[in-house]
Design a protein around this motif. Structure first.
Motif, mmCIF file in Angstrom:
data_model
loop_
_atom_site.group_PDB
_atom_site.id
_atom_site.type_symbol
_atom_site.label_atom_id
_atom_site.label_comp_id
_atom_site.label_asym_id
_atom_site.label_seq_id
_atom_site.Cartn_x
_atom_site.Cartn_y
_atom_site.Cartn_z
ATOM 1 N N ALA A 140 0.844 -1.213 0.000
ATOM 2 C CA ALA A 140 0.000 0.000 0.000
ATOM 3 C C ALA A 140 0.871 1.252 0.000
ATOM 4 C CB ALA A 140 -0.934 -0.003 1.211
ATOM 5 N N VAL A 141 1.980 1.192 0.716
ATOM 6 C CA VAL A 141 2.881 2.353 0.789
ATOM 7 C C VAL A 141 3.662 2.471 -0.518
ATOM 8 C CG1 VAL A 141 4.838 3.342 2.028
ATOM 9 C CG2 VAL A 141 2.975 2.223 3.284
ATOM 10 N N GLN A 142 4.088 1.310 -1.034
ATOM 11 C CA GLN A 142 4.819 1.290 -2.314
ATOM 12 C C GLN A 142 3.955 1.899 -3.430
ATOM 13 O OE1 GLN A 142 6.972 -2.482 -2.422
ATOM 14 N NE2 GLN A 142 6.381 -2.719 -4.550
ATOM 15 N N VAL A 143 2.698 1.420 -3.570
ATOM 16 C CA VAL A 143 1.847 1.945 -4.667
ATOM 17 C C VAL A 143 1.409 3.373 -4.358
ATOM 18 C CG1 VAL A 143 1.018 -0.328 -5.418
ATOM 19 C CG2 VAL A 143 -0.361 0.980 -3.828
ATOM 20 N N GLY A 144 1.216 3.676 -3.083
ATOM 21 C CA GLY A 144 0.819 5.033 -2.705
ATOM 22 C C GLY A 144 1.914 6.026 -3.054
ATOM 23 N N ALA A 145 3.168 5.659 -2.782
ATOM 24 C CA ALA A 145 4.301 6.538 -3.093
ATOM 25 C C ALA A 145 4.367 6.784 -4.601
ATOM 26 C CB ALA A 145 5.597 5.893 -2.605
ATOM 27 N N ILE A 157 4.958 14.739 -4.656
ATOM 28 C CA ILE A 157 5.830 14.811 -3.479
ATOM 29 C C ILE A 157 6.444 13.440 -3.185
ATOM 30 C CG2 ILE A 157 4.671 16.780 -2.389
ATOM 31 C CD1 ILE A 157 3.290 14.869 -0.539
ATOM 32 N N LEU A 158 7.626 13.527 -2.607
ATOM 33 C CA LEU A 158 8.364 12.321 -2.238
ATOM 34 C C LEU A 158 7.991 11.971 -0.801
ATOM 35 C CD1 LEU A 158 10.679 10.449 -3.289
ATOM 36 C CD2 LEU A 158 12.286 12.051 -2.239
ATOM 37 N N LEU A 159 7.664 10.703 -0.587
ATOM 38 C CA LEU A 159 7.165 10.302 0.736
ATOM 39 C C LEU A 159 8.093 10.754 1.872
ATOM 40 C CD1 LEU A 159 4.503 8.845 0.981
ATOM 41 C CD2 LEU A 159 5.731 6.700 1.217
ATOM 42 N N GLY A 160 9.386 10.562 1.680
ATOM 43 C CA GLY A 160 10.324 10.866 2.771
ATOM 44 C C GLY A 160 10.836 12.292 2.783
ATOM 45 N N ALA A 183 2.455 0.963 8.209
ATOM 46 C CA ALA A 183 3.176 1.912 9.072
ATOM 47 C C ALA A 183 4.678 1.623 9.045
ATOM 48 C CB ALA A 183 2.634 1.840 10.497
ATOM 49 N N LYS A 184 5.010 0.329 9.103
ATOM 50 C CA LYS A 184 6.429 -0.060 9.093
ATOM 51 C C LYS A 184 7.127 0.458 7.835
ATOM 52 C CE LYS A 184 7.648 -4.283 10.635
ATOM 53 N NZ LYS A 184 7.801 -5.749 10.598
ATOM 54 N N MET A 185 6.481 0.275 6.688
ATOM 55 C CA MET A 185 7.071 0.725 5.418
ATOM 56 C C MET A 185 7.143 2.254 5.359
ATOM 57 S SD MET A 185 7.986 -1.764 3.570
ATOM 58 C CE MET A 185 8.292 -2.830 4.965
ATOM 59 N N ALA A 186 6.044 2.908 5.777
ATOM 60 C CA ALA A 186 5.993 4.378 5.675
ATOM 61 C C ALA A 186 7.038 5.016 6.586
ATOM 62 C CB ALA A 186 4.584 4.871 6.026
ATOM 63 N N ILE A 263 -5.577 7.986 -2.182
ATOM 64 C CA ILE A 263 -6.232 7.030 -1.275
ATOM 65 C C ILE A 263 -5.956 5.624 -1.795
ATOM 66 C CG2 ILE A 263 -8.437 6.157 -0.400
ATOM 67 C CD1 ILE A 263 -9.591 8.966 -0.731
ATOM 68 N N VAL A 264 -5.431 4.753 -0.929
ATOM 69 C CA VAL A 264 -5.293 3.331 -1.247
ATOM 70 C C VAL A 264 -6.223 2.597 -0.285
ATOM 71 C CG1 VAL A 264 -3.720 1.348 -1.300
ATOM 72 C CG2 VAL A 264 -2.888 3.604 -2.012
ATOM 73 N N ASP A 265 -7.339 2.091 -0.790
ATOM 74 C CA ASP A 265 -8.293 1.410 0.101
ATOM 75 C C ASP A 265 -8.072 -0.100 0.039
ATOM 76 O OD1 ASP A 265 -10.225 0.910 1.934
ATOM 77 O OD2 ASP A 265 -11.906 1.680 0.750
ATOM 78 N N VAL A 266 -7.227 -0.581 0.944
ATOM 79 C CA VAL A 266 -6.909 -2.018 0.959
ATOM 80 C C VAL A 266 -8.160 -2.820 1.336
ATOM 81 C CG1 VAL A 266 -5.343 -3.768 1.890
ATOM 82 C CG2 VAL A 266 -4.541 -1.427 1.629
ATOM 83 N N ALA A 267 -9.047 -2.219 2.110
ATOM 84 C CA ALA A 267 -10.257 -2.921 2.576
ATOM 85 C C ALA A 267 -11.307 -3.100 1.484
ATOM 86 C CB ALA A 267 -10.855 -2.175 3.768
#
Ligand SMILES: NC(=O)C1=CN([C@@H]2O[C@H](COP(=O)(O)OP(=O)(O)OC[C@H]3O[C@@H](n4cnc5c(N)ncnc54)[C@H](O)[C@@H]3O)[C@@H](O)[C@H]2O)C=CC1
Ligand SMILES: CC(=O)C(=O)O
Length: 371
Positions: A140-145, A157-160, A183-186, A263-267
């Protein structure tokens, strides 16, 4: 037992329900494993590797279904597969029936015994959902970025961030397995991260393991509205096991997000947790834009990293497949109350509360079925 492993037909679904290692385990226990031709190719497993492990390769999908007492799949059956099932056949797969009235009706009409990976429980966890939630949370973080990049519709924008330029704000609604892995990835990518959950115990746990790198937020509509407004990347990760996902993020909240936010809606596999998610997307066309916000709602995210996902899935499913094959489904469910929670449909009856409620159908309890 004769176990059939079907090739997936969903868009970009490259996973397969059983690895050659899993095949060997079932074979050594005396079972027959039939694998549909090229079922493992997308995960890097050749037909020959299955034959070496003791499987027979079947070219004709219908013949595979006709011969098998239990069908193992990854994703829920799609319309072209409905007619392949026969009365009394065991279907062991992800089902996600609550948002799927047509599929539910098809399985009831076919009198299939549907055991859903995602509702099996062990020690208050969902052991067959967990591995794919780990994958999807990280993805989710990978595709969101990626979606935050300008060429993909994002605000650029760059995530970091970089020294002297602030990082992105990631907001995760639901701090379970998907939420914790996201959260861990972000955090790892240097973003600012907030996790919203309704469980104080869960928020306490997240606070402990992330040691101040994550802001934990109690779930209520007031707090959700405040944080959605600030989100560059919003990740939907709530679950009420087996039931339709609650729509916690409303249309009005999405309208307050800045253009180019994501928005990445994993649910989405349980119907989605964001009101403006009005469709399930696919890996070949994963996003659409509404109110200037990029929406991603792919229901089989792990299918894109099929090698990792197939290995992780079989690691988790094999012991349950073995129990069902060794003892027969009824005895296996009687022997393991957590496995019994997987039973969603049985001979034309709905046996899972969240599914019965979602479709306004009568509920037959698992206890009644197993009595
Ligand atoms: N799209 C995809 O490809 C995939 C989707 N999923 C889906 O992701 C979703 C989340 O799965 P998991 O993390 O494994 O579930 P989980 O059960 O580990 O976590 C769900 C969290 O949601 C929280 N929650 C429930 N109601 C809430 C509310 N009103 N407000 C805030 N938090 C609330 C719970 O307290 C829990 O911590 C499920 O629908 C699952 O099926 C999982 C894997 C792949
Ligand atoms: C959980 C699920 O539906 C998936 O991994 O595709």
């Amino acid at each position: 037992m004769i176990i059939g492993v079907a090739k997936e037909i969903k868009n970009n679904e490259n996973r397969v329900a059983l690895t050659p290692a899993g095949t060997e385990t079932l074979k050594k226990a005396g079972h027959t494993v039939l694998v549909e031709q090229s079922a493992g190719i997308g995960s890097g497993f050749s037909d020959e590797s299955y034959v070496k492990a003791g499987a027979q390769i079947i070219a004709d999908k219908k013949a595979l279904f006709d011969k098998s007492e239990m069908i193992m799949k990854v994703k829920e059956p799609l319309a072209p597969e409905y007619d392949l099932f026969h009365e009394g056949q065991i279907l062991f797969t992800y089902l996600h029936l609550a948002p799927e009235p047509e599929l539910t009706q098809a399985l009831l009409t076919k009198k299939v015994i549907g055991i859903a990976y995602e509702t099996i429980e062990r020690n208050h966890t969902l052991p067959l959902l967990t591995p794919m939630s780990e994958v999807a949370g990280r993805m989710a973080v990978q595709v969101g970025a990626h979606c935050l990049e300008k060429p993909f519709g994002g605000k650029g924008i760059l995530l970091g961030g970089v020294p002297g330029v602030e990082p992105a704000q990631v907001v995760i609604v639901g701090g379970g397995v998907v939420g914790a892995n996201a959260a861990k990835m972000a955090v790892g990518m240097g973003a600012r991260v907030a996790v919203i959950d309704k469980s104080v115990e869960r928020l306490t746990y997240l606070d402990d393991i992330f040691g101040g790198r994550v802001t934990t937020v109690m779930s209520n509509s007031y707090n959700i509205a405040n944080w959605v407004k600030k989100a560059d990347l919003l990740i939907g990760a709530v679950l009420l096991p087996g039931a339709k996902a609650p729509k916690l993020v409303t249309e009005e909240m999405v309208k307050t997000m800045e253009p180019g936010s994501v928005i990445v809606d994993v649910a989405i596999d349980q119907g989605g947790s964001v009101e403006t998610i009005d469709r399930v997307t696919t890996h070949s066309d994963p996003t659409y834009v509404k109110y200037g916000v990029v929406h991603y709602s792919v229901a089989n995210m792990p299918g894109a990293v099929a090698r990792t996902s197939t290995l992780a899935l079989t690691n988790a499913t094999i012991e349950y497949a073995l129990q069902i094959a060794d003892k027969g489904w009824k005895e296996a469910l009687r022997a393991d109350a957590g496995l019994a929670k997987g039973l969603n449909v049985y001979y034309g009856k709905v046996t899972f509360k969240g599914v019965a409620e979602a479709h306004n159908l009568p509920l037959t309890t698992v206890e009644e079925v197993l009595a």
